[in-house]
Design a protein around this motif. Structure first.
Motif, PDB file in Angstrom:
ATOM      1  N   CYS A 105       4.181  -5.763  -6.247  1.00 50.10           N
ATOM      2  CA  CYS A 105       2.738  -5.820  -6.035  1.00 50.10           C
ATOM      3  C   CYS A 105       2.270  -7.273  -6.121  1.00 50.10           C
ATOM      4  O   CYS A 105       2.647  -8.002  -7.039  1.00 50.10           O
ATOM      5  CB  CYS A 105       2.071  -4.970  -7.109  1.00 50.10           C
ATOM      6  N   ASN A 107      -0.588  -8.202  -6.900  1.00 50.94           N
ATOM      7  CA  ASN A 107      -1.539  -8.380  -7.992  1.00 50.94           C
ATOM      8  C   ASN A 107      -0.832  -8.449  -9.342  1.00 50.94           C
ATOM      9  O   ASN A 107      -0.994  -9.418 -10.079  1.00 50.94           O
ATOM     10  CB  ASN A 107      -2.559  -7.247  -7.989  1.00 50.94           C
ATOM     11  N   CYS A 108      -0.038  -7.415  -9.684  1.00 52.36           N
ATOM     12  CA  CYS A 108       0.547  -7.352 -11.036  1.00 52.36           C
ATOM     13  C   CYS A 108       2.018  -7.762 -11.061  1.00 52.36           C
ATOM     14  O   CYS A 108       2.599  -7.870 -12.143  1.00 52.36           O
ATOM     15  CB  CYS A 108       0.373  -5.949 -11.619  1.00 52.36           C
ATOM     16  N   HIS A 136      -0.382  -2.234  -5.343  1.00 55.38           N
ATOM     17  CA  HIS A 136      -0.528  -0.864  -5.820  1.00 55.38           C
ATOM     18  C   HIS A 136      -1.939  -0.370  -5.493  1.00 55.38           C
ATOM     19  O   HIS A 136      -2.897  -1.141  -5.602  1.00 55.38           O
ATOM     20  CB  HIS A 136      -0.408  -0.808  -7.353  1.00 55.38           C
ATOM     21  N   CYS A 139      -4.084  -1.177  -8.280  1.00 57.11           N
ATOM     22  CA  CYS A 139      -4.453  -2.590  -8.461  1.00 57.11           C
ATOM     23  C   CYS A 139      -5.544  -3.025  -7.492  1.00 57.11           C
ATOM     24  O   CYS A 139      -5.885  -4.206  -7.413  1.00 57.11           O
ATOM     25  CB  CYS A 139      -3.226  -3.480  -8.282  1.00 57.11           C
TER      26      CYS A 139
HETATM   27 ZN    ZN Z   1       0.028  -3.775  -9.069  1.00 58.12          ZN
END
Ligand code: ZN
Ligand code: ZN
Length: 183
Positions: A105, A107-108, A136, A139
């Motif tokens: 992902c 983002n994370c 995700h 996310c």
């Molecule tokens: Zn994520």
């Protein structure tokens, strides 16, 4: 030459936003950009709503300059204003189930498990959209800085069946951020 709206004179052009053909006679948006390969300019064609989501600024500019050139300017303007309010929103390229657990992902940075929903991203540079990875579903609010992305997400997911859409809606509700956390 400025950007323009016009009726497609042939059915040969594909939309840069969604990759699908633009039918002959259908209204299309042409973004004029400097030709990367030669002198002069070239035109990139879009379905108007695809441009509103992925190229909001040129579309808004053209709506303002040529009022009356499209039948429903309000809904296009609303979509484009939404997309231009958050800098990452024009990256939305659709929802899909992860075919493997290999992608991480954006983002994370955790892997996206096989079979779970992910949001496909594209990056725009010099008139081209290139694959930009995934986030995700859970996310979405952290990455896009707004939770209000369902319309463009579904717009760029035309291949999902009704069953897929129902499952996506469930996953969407399950991963909704707690109320009050977002504007
Ligand atoms: Zn994520
Ligand atoms: Zn399109």
């Amino acid at each position: 030459m400025p950007h323009l709206f016009e009726r497609a004179s042939t059915g040969r052009a594909k939309c840069r936003g969604c990759g699908r053909p633009i039918e002959k006679g259908e209204l299309r948006f042409g973004e004029r950009i400097p030709n990367p390969f030669a002198e002069g300019e070239t035109t990139l064609w879009f379905h108007p709503l695809c441009a509103a989501y992925k190229r909001p600024e040129p579309l808004l500019e053209t709506l303002a300059q040529t009022p009356g050139s499209v039948p429903d300017p309000e809904s296009l303007e609303r979509a484009a204003r939404g997309a231009s309010a958050h800098r990452r929103l024009p990256r939305i390229d659709g929802a899909e189930r992860a075919p493997t657990s290999q992608a991480k992902c954006r983002n994370c940075h955790e892997p996206i498990s096989r079979g779970t929903w992910r949001i496909r991203l594209v990056f725009h540079e010099e008139g081209r959209f290139s694959p930009g990875g995934f986030v995700h579903l859970a996310c979405r609010a952290a990455y896009f800085e707004t939770g209000d992305i369902l319309d463009p997400l579904l717009h760029f997911s035309p291949d999902l069946s009704d069953e897929d859409r129902a499952e996506l809606a469930r996953a969407w509700a399950d991963t909704a951020p707690p109320p009050g956390k977002l504007p």
